[in-house]
Every structure is written in C-alpha cells, then in structure tokens.
Design a protein around this motif. Structure first.
Motif, PDB file in Angstrom:
ATOM      1  N   MET A 346       0.459  -0.929  -0.153  1.00  0.00           N
ATOM      2  CA  MET A 346      -0.087  -0.106   0.122  1.00  0.00           C
ATOM      3  C   MET A 346       0.854   1.263  -0.133  1.00  0.00           C
ATOM      4  SD  MET A 346      -2.324  -1.254   2.939  1.00  0.00           S
ATOM      5  CE  MET A 346      -3.494   0.486   2.885  1.00  0.00           C
ATOM      6  N   ALA A 347       0.910   1.929  -0.963  1.00  0.00           N
ATOM      7  CA  ALA A 347       2.012   3.132  -1.244  1.00  0.00           C
ATOM      8  C   ALA A 347       1.900   4.432  -0.342  1.00  0.00           C
ATOM      9  CB  ALA A 347       1.859   3.497  -2.662  1.00  0.00           C
ATOM     10  N   CYS A 348       0.210   4.065   0.143  1.00  0.00           N
ATOM     11  CA  CYS A 348       0.522   5.304   0.916  1.00  0.00           C
ATOM     12  C   CYS A 348       0.579   5.383   2.692  1.00  0.00           C
ATOM     13  CB  CYS A 348      -1.100   5.646   1.693  1.00  0.00           C
ATOM     14  SG  CYS A 348      -2.647   4.403   1.997  1.00  0.00           S
ATOM     15  N   TYR A 427     -11.091   9.777  -0.443  1.00  0.00           N
ATOM     16  CA  TYR A 427      -9.728  10.519   0.540  1.00  0.00           C
ATOM     17  C   TYR A 427      -9.169  10.739   0.212  1.00  0.00           C
ATOM     18  CZ  TYR A 427      -8.649  13.542   4.098  1.00  0.00           C
ATOM     19  OH  TYR A 427      -7.596  14.675   4.552  1.00  0.00           O
ATOM     20  N   VAL A 428      -8.209   9.480   0.400  1.00  0.00           N
ATOM     21  CA  VAL A 428      -6.753   9.673  -0.023  1.00  0.00           C
ATOM     22  C   VAL A 428      -6.536  10.210  -1.000  1.00  0.00           C
ATOM     23  CG1 VAL A 428      -4.799   8.140  -0.025  1.00  0.00           C
ATOM     24  CG2 VAL A 428      -6.990   7.545   1.795  1.00  0.00           C
ATOM     25  N   ASP A 429      -7.031   9.811  -2.122  1.00  0.00           N
ATOM     26  CA  ASP A 429      -7.001  10.285  -3.824  1.00  0.00           C
ATOM     27  C   ASP A 429      -6.970  11.586  -3.507  1.00  0.00           C
ATOM     28  OD1 ASP A 429      -5.485   9.617  -6.852  1.00  0.00           O
ATOM     29  OD2 ASP A 429      -8.099   9.585  -7.279  1.00  0.00           O
ATOM     30  N   PRO A 452      -7.315  -2.180  -0.522  1.00  0.00           N
ATOM     31  CA  PRO A 452      -7.578  -2.391   0.962  1.00  0.00           C
ATOM     32  C   PRO A 452      -8.755  -1.307   1.548  1.00  0.00           C
ATOM     33  CG  PRO A 452      -5.527  -2.581   0.627  1.00  0.00           C
ATOM     34  CD  PRO A 452      -6.038  -2.450   0.274  1.00  0.00           C
ATOM     35  N   PHE A 453      -8.376  -0.119   1.682  1.00  0.00           N
ATOM     36  CA  PHE A 453      -9.262   1.113   2.496  1.00  0.00           C
ATOM     37  C   PHE A 453     -10.438   0.849   1.842  1.00  0.00           C
ATOM     38  CE2 PHE A 453      -5.377   3.853   3.867  1.00  0.00           C
ATOM     39  CZ  PHE A 453      -5.565   4.097   5.131  1.00  0.00           C
ATOM     40  N   ASN A 454     -10.644   0.504   0.751  1.00  0.00           N
ATOM     41  CA  ASN A 454     -12.497   0.783   0.736  1.00  0.00           C
ATOM     42  C   ASN A 454     -12.993  -0.674   1.410  1.00  0.00           C
ATOM     43  OD1 ASN A 454     -11.709   2.612  -1.238  1.00  0.00           O
ATOM     44  ND2 ASN A 454     -11.170   1.600  -3.547  1.00  0.00           N
TER      45      ASN A 454
HETATM   46  S1  SF4 Z   1      -5.486   4.230  -0.894  1.00  0.00           S
HETATM   47 FE1  SF4 Z   1      -5.625   2.755  -1.668  1.00  0.00          FE
HETATM   48  S2  SF4 Z   1      -5.044   3.173  -3.813  1.00  0.00           S
HETATM   49 FE2  SF4 Z   1      -4.292   4.984  -2.614  1.00  0.00          FE
HETATM   50  S3  SF4 Z   1      -2.568   4.732  -2.035  1.00  0.00           S
HETATM   51 FE3  SF4 Z   1      -3.560   4.144  -0.412  1.00  0.00          FE
HETATM   52  S4  SF4 Z   1      -3.172   1.503  -0.458  1.00  0.00           S
HETATM   53 FE4  SF4 Z   1      -3.365   2.677  -3.200  1.00  0.00          FE
END
Ligand code: SF4
Ligand SMILES: Cc1cc2nc3c(=O)[nH]c(=O)nc-3n(C[C@H](O)[C@H](O)[C@H](O)COP(=O)(O)OP(=O)(O)OC[C@H]3O[C@@H](n4cnc5c(N)ncnc54)[C@H](O)[C@@H]3O)c2cc1C
Length: 508
Positions: A346-348, A427-429, A452-454
């Motif tokens: 998960m990049a974030c 939201y993160v996007d 995974p957040f979804n």
């Molecule tokens: S919110 Fe989901 S898709 Fe976006 S960076 Fe985090 S893990 Fe990846």
C-alpha cells in the motif's frame, strides 16, 4: 530548596528556573524512562540531548546544577536527598495521569517534599478550562473561540479579525504539480548531542522484547530536531519566514516524498518547553500584521496551537484514566506488524510508516487519515495503536498522544469527536498523490488488487451500524450503505477478511 526540571519541562526563560535565579537546579536522567516503551532513538536523543544541553547552559550561566544519571527516578531522588537532607523540590505540575501522586510518593519515600507550580507550556489553566466546560460535553470549535476571546489573539474588539472564525474553505487546497515547500531547517549539533545519539544507539537499540520489532526502527536518518532554546527559536523564525504562508492552504494535503510539507515542525519544541505557545502564536500574528503572510494561514496555525493543543491537554486531564482504554466500538484486532516494519505494498501506508521509522515524525493528516484511519477501519484495538504512536513519534507524550489516537483517530470514547474519521481511497486520492503510484486499484472495492481501504471502509460501517447509523453526521454514508445489495456485502466482507489475513501474514 531546589528547582527540579523534569525531562519534558525544560522551560528556562520562564517558570521556576527563571523565578528562582539563586536556587540550585536538579535534573534526573533515568534510564528506566527510556525502557518503558521501544521509543524511537530520535525521541531519546531529543529528550536526553536537550536535558544535557540545558545542564551545560545553566552551569555556564553560573547556576548550580545537580545532574544525576541513574537507573531510576528513585535512585536519583535518593541520591539527591542524601546530599541535601529534608530538601524541598519545586517542579512543574505534570500532565501525565497519576504522575503527581507518583512524584509525591517518590519524593516522600526519598526523604523530602515537593511543591508543584503551574505548567508554563500552556495558555489555558485547568481552572479556566473547567469553568468554560462545566459538566457538559465539549466542542473544540467553541473552546477555540473562547480562547480567542480570552487572549485577544486575532480579535478586533469582540469580533474575529477578518470577520470569520475560520478559513477552512481556503485551507483544503491541493498544491500544484510544480509547487515544492521550503526545506526544513537544519541545525549544527555540538559533541553533547552527537555523543547522546551514539549512547542511545549503543544502549537501547534492539533492547526490547515486546513487540518483536521494538527498538529496531530501521535505519533512521540523521537526527534533526532542536535541542536548545536557541535552536527552537531559529526553527520558529524559519517556519514563519519560509513556510507559514503555505501552511494554511496545504495543511490537509499529502505528497509522497514531501514529509514536512509546510508544517511547522514545532511540536517537539512546544512539548519540551523550548518554545512556549504564546510566543509562537504572537510571532505568527506579527507576520500577518506586517503583511508577510495571509490571514487564512495564520488563523489555521493559531487554531492548532491555541485551540487543538490546549483542548487535547484538558480533555486528557478530565477523561483519564478511562480514555487510555476507551473502546466504544469494541475494536479488538491486534496491531498489524506493518506498523513496525512498513512492509506493505500500500503506497500511502508504506511511505508514511517509513517516514516514522526514519524520522519519528509524520504530519497531522498522515497521522489522522492514513495511520489512524487504517487502524480504525481495520478494527485495531485503540490502546495498541496508541502504544505504537507513543513509541514511534518524537513529539509523543501520553497527554497529547492519547486523546489524538484513541479519540480523534479511533473514535474510542465519543467525548469530543462527533463522528469517526473513516475514509476510503477516494479521500486519500483527493488529498495526495499516493494512489497514482500504488499497485492497488483505488477505484476497486473487491476482487484482485482492490485498494484495502475500500472494503475495510464499508466493512467498518457495516459492523458498527448499531452504534453509528443514528448519528446524524453519518447519514450520507449510511445512505450509500443502503444502496448496496446482499451480494456486494458478501464480497465486501470476504475481501475485508482476506485483507486482515494478508496483513497478519505480512503480505498486504
Ligand atoms: S489509498 Fe489505496 S490505492 Fe491509494 S495509495 Fe493507499 S492503498 Fe494505494
Ligand atoms: C493520530 C494522531 C496522533 C498524534 N500524536 C501527537 C503526539 O504524540 N504529539 C503531538 O504533539 N501531537 C500529536 N498529534 C497532533 C498533530 O498531528 C501534531 O501535533 C503535529 O502533526 C506536529 O507537527 P507540526 O509541529 O509540524 O504541526 P503543525 O501542523 O505545524 O501544527 C502546529 C502545532 O499545533 C499543535 N497541534 C496541531 N494539532 C494538534 C493536535 N491535534 N493535538 C495537539 N497539538 C496539536 C502542535 O503543537 C503543532 O506543533 C497527533 C495527531 C493525530 C491525528
């Protein structure tokens, strides 16, 4: 009589040290403090380095300083009272729950007495807060306005300067692609700080049995925080001159590779007492008044320091000890190991955890909307996440970490949070550039590669429906819940279970 400066109350220019210029000063450096949790090495270098530097500065200024490097506080106090029988210590009233009673009994067992004086690190006294709050539930916005009126900061008679109490609509912007924040300040450290860092590394690295990764905070970058009053004042000047103007508009934005954005990086100095909140606030307001920074940025900053920081301190004081273990949603998942290792695709999450491992810091929105949000929708037991934050951050102290993690982040108690800060990839996007470089699909909720957040977000709303549906601030979210059919729910629950299994295996 002796002024006892504890490690997190290093106020020199005000308080008992300044008011009693002829009294000797005691500092007790107890190794047992550092072994209570697997603290980030930068946190230990910060606290011990700042104590050692203050010792030297006070001595250079002609003060008598007893500096005791001991195993425990008991040892330090016993040694002190053997040399000065029946001495009376003067020290600042502590914030941590139960600390006052513990200190009283330690001092009396060691043969002396102790007097507590008000804590200079805050603007709002307990009496002032209690009178404002009464017995009712407290709301931050009301408290903040109360404090603006009490202090006169950013006030024009009885009205807020500029006509508005907040400029949130101007403070949620995404920076343009070619924007970059000013570099954070750097400091030249003397031998004391280098020696302290080396000693911390030698003495504490890997020295914790629990949890498995404790004490191994990977490969931290060089230490970067102010340890003296002079350095802290320079950090404040640097922030006001180079970063404050952009603080407001981008305060909620996240960008991979920009760990500091335009945040002030002043929390360690404020929490240790190297800077005091009124001087920080007044310096920011001066910059507004001389026209060098816009009102939305200054108001946004004053809100954090005069509002949130003071509010959290008093919520903690009033709600402990229950707050530390509060868990109104009954979340009982163990903390996934990825919080310690950063080991996830998960990049974030991986970027933010790596930042904590390297620097002991991430900014507010990363703490709230990535780290705490993931813990919330995943269902982590609040006390476990609180412990992790407390260990990992350079600015963490129980009085400030606990209300932020347990209540603001995980909606553990419902004492001031009016709803959980639960969010999905959407939201993160919107607030970051993480999703574009992530192997997970931000728009997918279930199936291979779905973010995974979804699924966790919907699963969170589903499993906490009994407690949350009646909350009028959750109405919109539950209208979306109602639009999903049984087949979708089965897929969501299945995916949420799968994510927990992947996280437990270290494969997320
Ligand atoms: S919110 Fe989901 S898709 Fe976006 S960076 Fe985090 S893990 Fe990846
Ligand atoms: C889950 C979570 C955990 C947190 N843990 C801590 C912690 O252990 N120690 C800590 O000092 N802050 C904590 N905070 C609050 C806030 O995130 C940090 O104070 C801030 O990120 C520190 O960075 P900065 O100095 O660059 O802050 P800036 O964004 O520049 O803000 C300016 C100052 O405002 C104060 N402030 C802002 N928000 C808060 C808040 N919610 N509570 C208290 N003070 C605030 C801080 O003193 C900060 O230095 C936490 C927030 C969350 C959501």
């Amino acid at each position: 009589m002796t002024v006892w400066l504890r490690g997190d109350h290093l106020v020199r220019h005000r308080g008992p040290v300044a008011r009693r210029p002829d009294e000797r000063v005691l500092l007790v450096e107890a190794e047992s403090f550092a072994r209570k949790l697997p603290y980030h090495p930068h946190k230990l270098t910060l606290v011990f380095g700042a104590m050692r530097r203050l010792r030297d500065e006070l001595r250079e200024a002609g003060r008598t300083v007893h500096y005791r490097q001991v195993g425990t506080f008991e040892d330090g106090l016993t040694a002190h009272f053997e040399t000065h029988p029946d001495d009376r210590l003067v020290t600042t009233a502590p914030q941590a729950d139960g600390a006052r009673e513990r200190i009283e009994s330690l001092v009396s067992d060691a043969g002396g007495t102790v007097e507590f004086v008000p804590d200079e690190r805050f603007c709002c006294s307990p009496e002032q807060f209690d009178e404002w709050a009464g017995d009712g539930r407290y709301r931050h916005e009301n408290f903040y306005r109360f404090m603006r009126r009490e202090t006169g900061y950013l006030m024009d008679g009885g009205d807020p300067v500029g006509g508005e109490w907040n400029y949130d609509d101007q403070n949620r912007e995404t920076p343009p692609a070619d924007w970059s924040p000013a570099d954070p300040p750097s400091f030249d450290y003397d031998d004391i700080v280098h020696e302290t860092a080396a000693w911390v590394e030698q003495t504490f690295a890997g020295g914790y049995e629990d949890p498995p990764y404790g004490g191994d905070w990977a490969d931290p970058e060089p230490f970067r925080w102010p340890v003296t009053r002079r350095q802290a004042v320079r950090a404040l000047d640097h922030f006001v001159t180079h970063r404050l103007a952009d603080f407001g508009p981008y305060q909620d934005a996240m960008r991979g590779g920009e760990w500091a954005m335009s945040h002030s990086l002043l929390s360690t100095s404020l929490n240790l007492g190297l800077l005091l909140p009124d001087e920080v606030i007044e310096r920011a307001i001066e910059a507004y008044e001389d026209g060098s920074v816009p009102l939305n940025s200054v108001e946004g900053f004053v809100r954090q320091v005069l509002g949130w920081r003071e509010f959290m301190r008093h919520v903690y004081r009033r709600e402990m000890p229950d707050l530390a273990t509060a868990n109104q949603l009954g979340a009982d998942e163990p903390l996934p190991e990825l919080y310690w290792t950063g080991d996830t695709d998960m990049a974030c999450l991986s970027d933010v955890v790596d930042g904590v491992r390297e620097r002991g810091y991430s900014h507010h929105i990363e703490r709230l909307m990535i780290l705490a949000n993931f813990g919330l929708v995943y269902g982590v037991e609040p006390a476990q996440l609180n412990r992790w934050f407390h260990a990992g951050y350079v600015d963490a102290f129980h009085w400030v970490t606990t209300p932020n993690v347990v209540e603001m982040g995980l909606y553990g108690a419902g004492v001031f949070a009016t709803k959980p800060y639960a969010a999905s990839a959407n939201y993160v996007d919107k607030m970051s550039d993480y999703c574009s470089g992530c192997p997970y699909y931000k728009t997918k909720t279930t199936g291979e590669g779905a973010c995974p957040f979804n699924a966790l977000y919907w699963d969170f709303l589903d499993r906490n429906e009994d407690q949350l549906r009646s909350n009028h601030r959750m109405g919109l979210m539950y209208s979306h819940v109602d639009n999903k059919d049984e087949e979708e729910w089965n897929d969501i629950r299945e995916r949420a279970d799968e994510i927990r299994t992947l996280a437990e295996r270290g494969d997320l």
